[in-house]
Motif scaffolding. Sequence first.
Motif, PDB file in Angstrom:
ATOM      1  N   GLU A 147     -43.009  36.311  11.383  1.00 13.82           N
ATOM      2  CA  GLU A 147     -43.349  36.938  12.659  1.00 13.82           C
ATOM      3  C   GLU A 147     -43.045  35.997  13.829  1.00 13.82           C
ATOM      4  OE1 GLU A 147     -47.643  37.695  14.088  1.00 13.82           O
ATOM      5  OE2 GLU A 147     -47.060  39.508  13.003  1.00 13.82           O
ATOM      6  N   TRP A 180     -48.609  51.066   6.604  1.00 14.92           N
ATOM      7  CA  TRP A 180     -48.844  50.575   7.967  1.00 14.92           C
ATOM      8  C   TRP A 180     -49.140  51.714   8.926  1.00 14.92           C
ATOM      9  CZ3 TRP A 180     -46.171  51.586  12.530  1.00 14.92           C
ATOM     10  CH2 TRP A 180     -46.570  50.827  13.631  1.00 14.92           C
ATOM     11  N   ALA A 203     -57.354  34.871  17.522  1.00 14.89           N
ATOM     12  CA  ALA A 203     -56.503  35.893  18.125  1.00 14.89           C
ATOM     13  C   ALA A 203     -56.521  35.850  19.644  1.00 14.89           C
ATOM     14  CB  ALA A 203     -56.944  37.273  17.650  1.00 14.89           C
ATOM     15  N   GLN A 215     -51.017  43.381  25.549  1.00 18.34           N
ATOM     16  CA  GLN A 215     -50.693  44.790  25.268  1.00 18.34           C
ATOM     17  C   GLN A 215     -50.673  45.646  26.544  1.00 18.34           C
ATOM     18  OE1 GLN A 215     -52.668  46.558  21.895  1.00 18.34           O
ATOM     19  NE2 GLN A 215     -53.177  44.566  21.023  1.00 18.34           N
ATOM     20  N   LEU A 233     -48.079  41.327  14.998  1.00 22.69           N
ATOM     21  CA  LEU A 233     -49.246  41.126  15.846  1.00 22.69           C
ATOM     22  C   LEU A 233     -48.799  40.360  17.090  1.00 22.69           C
ATOM     23  CD1 LEU A 233     -51.799  40.141  13.054  1.00 22.69           C
ATOM     24  CD2 LEU A 233     -51.405  42.392  14.075  1.00 22.69           C
ATOM     25  N   HIS A 234     -48.555  41.087  18.169  1.00 23.28           N
ATOM     26  CA  HIS A 234     -47.939  40.466  19.339  1.00 23.28           C
ATOM     27  C   HIS A 234     -48.923  39.654  20.184  1.00 23.28           C
ATOM     28  CE1 HIS A 234     -44.322  42.546  18.312  1.00 23.28           C
ATOM     29  NE2 HIS A 234     -44.924  43.725  18.365  1.00 23.28           N
ATOM     30  N   HIS A 235     -50.223  39.745  19.873  1.00 20.74           N
ATOM     31  CA  HIS A 235     -51.144  38.870  20.593  1.00 20.74           C
ATOM     32  C   HIS A 235     -50.871  37.401  20.266  1.00 20.74           C
ATOM     33  CE1 HIS A 235     -53.404  39.671  16.751  1.00 20.74           C
ATOM     34  NE2 HIS A 235     -53.530  38.366  16.816  1.00 20.74           N
ATOM     35  N   ARG A 236     -50.167  37.140  19.166  1.00 19.78           N
ATOM     36  CA  ARG A 236     -49.855  35.754  18.826  1.00 19.78           C
ATOM     37  C   ARG A 236     -48.825  35.146  19.767  1.00 19.78           C
ATOM     38  NH1 ARG A 236     -49.871  37.017  12.392  1.00 19.78           N
ATOM     39  NH2 ARG A 236     -52.098  36.682  12.035  1.00 19.78           N
TER      40      ARG A 236
END
Length: 746
Positions: free
Chosen positions: A231, A290, A330, A372, A390-393
């Motif tokens: 990712e 998913w 997170a 987001q 998981l784009h918060h990363r």
Amino acid sequence: MNPALPVVLLLCFAPWLLRRGEWTLAWLKMALVATLFLAPVLVDRNAIPSPAATLGKFAPWQGVADPLEGNPTLVDVTFQLQPWQLFLRQQVRSGEAPFWNPHQFSGAPFWSNGQSAPVFPLHLLFVALPLQLGFILLPWFRIVVAGLGAWALAREFGVGRNSAMVAGVVFPLAGMFSAFLLFPMANALCLVPWVLWATARLANDRLPRAGGKWAALTILAGLLLLGGHPETFVHTAMLSGLVWILWPGVRRGRAWLGFASAWVTAGALAAIQVVPLAFNLFQSSRWQQWQPGEAISLGVAGELFLRLGLPHAWGHPAEGTWWGPFNYNATAVFVGLLVLPLAWAGFRDRVRQRVWWPVWGILLFSLLAAYQIPGLRDLLMSIPVVRTMLHHRLLFAVDLSLGLAAAAGLDAWCRGLRRPLYEGCALTLLLLAGSWLRFTPQWQSKELLGHPIAWSVWAILAAILLMVGRFLGEERRLRLALVLPWIMAAELTAAHAGINPVLAIEDLFPETPALKFLSGRPGRVAALGDTLRPNAAMVYGLSDIRGDDTLKLNHYEEVYRQFGGASPFYYEPITQWRHPWLDKLATRWVLTPPGRALPGLGWQRVFAAADAWVYERPTPWPMVRWAGSEATLRQQGLEAERLSANSWKVGWQRPGGGTVVIAETWDAGWRAEVDGEPREVKPFDGTLLSVEVDQGEGEILLRYRPVGFGAGLFLSLVGMAVVGVGVVGVGRNRQGRHLEEEKLAS
């Protein structure tokens, strides 16, 4: 004294003493920063960084460790990642390829699980080193590599030598990196600034021959992909593309082709790991089941953003005070209260310089994606593969870009820049004021006012320090500038070092009476609730039908769902203890907390101690058996031996032949030979291994090799050859230029 301390000090000073220069001085500084951050471990003789004291919350480890000294937020490290590290170490040291993990579920892919990173250099170093030294040097090197890369990236953007140290301090010690320091994700994160550095160097090259810089980008991106967190590779590729697009100057199509080919070749270099991962991913429940997560509201995003100004705005998980809406890792984004004013000053000072546009682009993109924000979230959710991430990363990119901006801000501060610095101090204090307005009632009710008060006082002192330093003479101001990065390192260490607790190495998965009782006994184990929390059993050589892995094989997950939980991502306990699949999976032993009886099941309690009770199930089927046979005939004429984690040997004798079933999870990577002749391995009951044999007697040899391993190995060798040709070509070009210069000079 911790035995790692003299090794760490030698690693700090040896390169600088052997050859003094700008790079070795930067290494020395970053190595000392890493040593400072890990000081609580290094001053303790038996310590390693590990949250595994959390074991004490669960049987059979009660009383062995104090769970208050662990960190429940890092439960993945305790019950997934460190057991995998120990398994990798054991496999490689015994001369076995770490292809298959027989200890979780009824067997699962290990090489291709996405996080094992079996060929990443730092993991191989961990395998080679003594255990305690390996557990310490693994995070230490991650910090040093990340810090040196951020320093080099700042220098590439024109920041001064000392000021660039700010970026080198901020990135590895900021919230996101420190929170994931013990995860494979940190393997990838520590190479992010290096990949962006190589991208910037390639983008800045106006020469027709840029083979050396192309090779650097290829190798660094390939290593990042091998790090154990694909990712982060995808996110870094996005950021690298932003750097390439926003870099000043028009590039020919040939340059774009070179940039794209570097990333393609990087994928080829890592193919030995990535191709098997792709096959495993597509047959996993994570992929097949998913569903998109719910978007967060702008109000919640605003609250999350307030963590930029306070590291403990929602408490601290290692102190048992966390109360935030998401987990600590997170949302971790704190970069320091000295950094924020300088970052604003750096932005104001360099905003019009086109070479800095990539930094501002990365900051804006990562902020919008991590929180987001509608529009960008919708775009990312529309891209196949990318939408499952998981784009918060991407908060790691916020940390990096703010560190780069603060490094530029320190340069501006040294020149005497005034107004932007005042604005930065005011904005930082305004951010803190927002936290006080929003969270004061909760802090009061939870008796957590101490942390925000202390950090708010420090914010005021930091602002005073920067503003007073502005009025010092130039010489004194430059001296203070030498000290400021070290103050930032101390600040971030105080904020984040505690997230990774100190643990005595003898308390890392200690043996208890119940575990000693089970050691070496045939049959699989299971446990009630969170007892013997997966994947801890594998540390003791036990095989647990449960497991904790985000890439669960979907056909096994469908079976497990019949008697356990239904999450495609997380561990779920067993609920249906009478289900026949427990017999089919050869589940013989069941652990319960001490005093927890299992009435009505007819199981015999065979062990009772203060750590756990052990029950023996009366009807488990053999691990290797004939299909469709009565209970008394299931093992008749079969002799089975597990040769290694990756292989079985089964001797058979039966007049009429039949189907031999092995209670191991079927995967297309299993291959069989019957008396030396290849034979198809078929799924039995949709999940287990089976091989058909003819009448008479013979021997079956089963071996596992991940699907795509051969193709991945071939592609990796091709990628290495391509990079090698490029490097050799660069050397010949340089030699040719030197000869031409010598001829002209003569």
